[in-house]
Write a protein that holds these residues in place. Structure first.
Motif, PDB file in Angstrom:
ATOM      1  N   LEU A   2       0.828  -1.199   0.000  1.00 39.82           N
ATOM      2  CA  LEU A   2       0.000   0.000   0.000  1.00 39.82           C
ATOM      3  C   LEU A   2       0.868   1.256   0.000  1.00 39.82           C
ATOM      4  CD1 LEU A   2      -2.851   1.171   0.145  1.00 39.82           C
ATOM      5  CD2 LEU A   2      -2.662   1.098   2.631  1.00 39.82           C
ATOM      6  N   LYS A   3       1.975   1.211   0.751  1.00 41.48           N
ATOM      7  CA  LYS A   3       2.887   2.337   0.816  1.00 41.48           C
ATOM      8  C   LYS A   3       3.489   2.604  -0.575  1.00 41.48           C
ATOM      9  CE  LYS A   3       6.532   3.930   3.831  1.00 41.48           C
ATOM     10  NZ  LYS A   3       7.468   3.567   4.892  1.00 41.48           N
ATOM     11  N   PHE A   4       3.870   1.554  -1.280  1.00 38.31           N
ATOM     12  CA  PHE A   4       4.435   1.684  -2.630  1.00 38.31           C
ATOM     13  C   PHE A   4       3.405   2.284  -3.579  1.00 38.31           C
ATOM     14  CE2 PHE A   4       4.851  -0.143  -6.890  1.00 38.31           C
ATOM     15  CZ  PHE A   4       6.080   0.392  -7.254  1.00 38.31           C
ATOM     16  N   GLY A  10       1.554   9.373  -5.922  1.00 40.82           N
ATOM     17  CA  GLY A  10       2.005  10.725  -5.603  1.00 40.82           C
ATOM     18  C   GLY A  10       3.049  11.218  -6.597  1.00 40.82           C
ATOM     19  N   VAL A  11       4.001  10.374  -6.924  1.00 37.69           N
ATOM     20  CA  VAL A  11       5.034  10.749  -7.889  1.00 37.69           C
ATOM     21  C   VAL A  11       4.412  10.944  -9.267  1.00 37.69           C
ATOM     22  CG1 VAL A  11       7.111   9.921  -9.074  1.00 37.69           C
ATOM     23  CG2 VAL A  11       6.927   9.689  -6.599  1.00 37.69           C
ATOM     24  N   LEU A  18       4.040  18.834 -13.197  1.00 38.27           N
ATOM     25  CA  LEU A  18       5.234  19.458 -13.772  1.00 38.27           C
ATOM     26  C   LEU A  18       5.181  19.474 -15.296  1.00 38.27           C
ATOM     27  CD1 LEU A  18       8.030  18.016 -11.445  1.00 38.27           C
ATOM     28  CD2 LEU A  18       7.232  20.374 -11.570  1.00 38.27           C
ATOM     29  N   ILE A  19       4.762  18.376 -15.878  1.00 37.11           N
ATOM     30  CA  ILE A  19       4.652  18.314 -17.337  1.00 37.11           C
ATOM     31  C   ILE A  19       3.630  19.323 -17.837  1.00 37.11           C
ATOM     32  CG2 ILE A  19       3.855  16.840 -19.248  1.00 37.11           C
ATOM     33  CD1 ILE A  19       5.204  14.489 -17.787  1.00 37.11           C
TER      34      ILE A  19
END
Length: 85
Positions: A2-4, A10-11, A18-19
């Motif tokens: 779940l953390k991954f 998020g990333v 940003l794009i």
């Protein structure tokens, strides 16, 4: 696991933002270049369409405009009679 997944989402979201930012800035630069090129082309067409012997005054100093306004004075009064036919 779940953390991954949370980090991966998020990333991914951050990269998307940003794009999007960079694409907007590049599109704005491109639009500015296109506008400048169109303006230059329009000015070139206007210069080409003028007769060669014509005079074009782009700037008249304020002092000259004030002199012209001051030189304009009222004319003489002319008395007239209305003629009826």
């Amino acid at each position: 696991m779940l953390k991954f997944l949370i980090i991966f989402l998020g990333v991914g979201w951050l990269l998307g933002q940003l794009i999007r930012y960079f694409l907007r800035s590049k599109l704005a630069q491109f639009a500015k270049q296109v506008n400048e090129a169109a303006k230059e082309q329009q000015q070139a067409q206007q210069r080409a369409s003028r007769p060669k012997d014509s005079v074009n005054v782009d700037f008249i100093p304020k002092e000259e405009l004030e002199k012209r306004k001051k030189n304009i004075q009222g004319g003489e009064y002319v008395d007239y009679e209305e003629v009826k036919e």
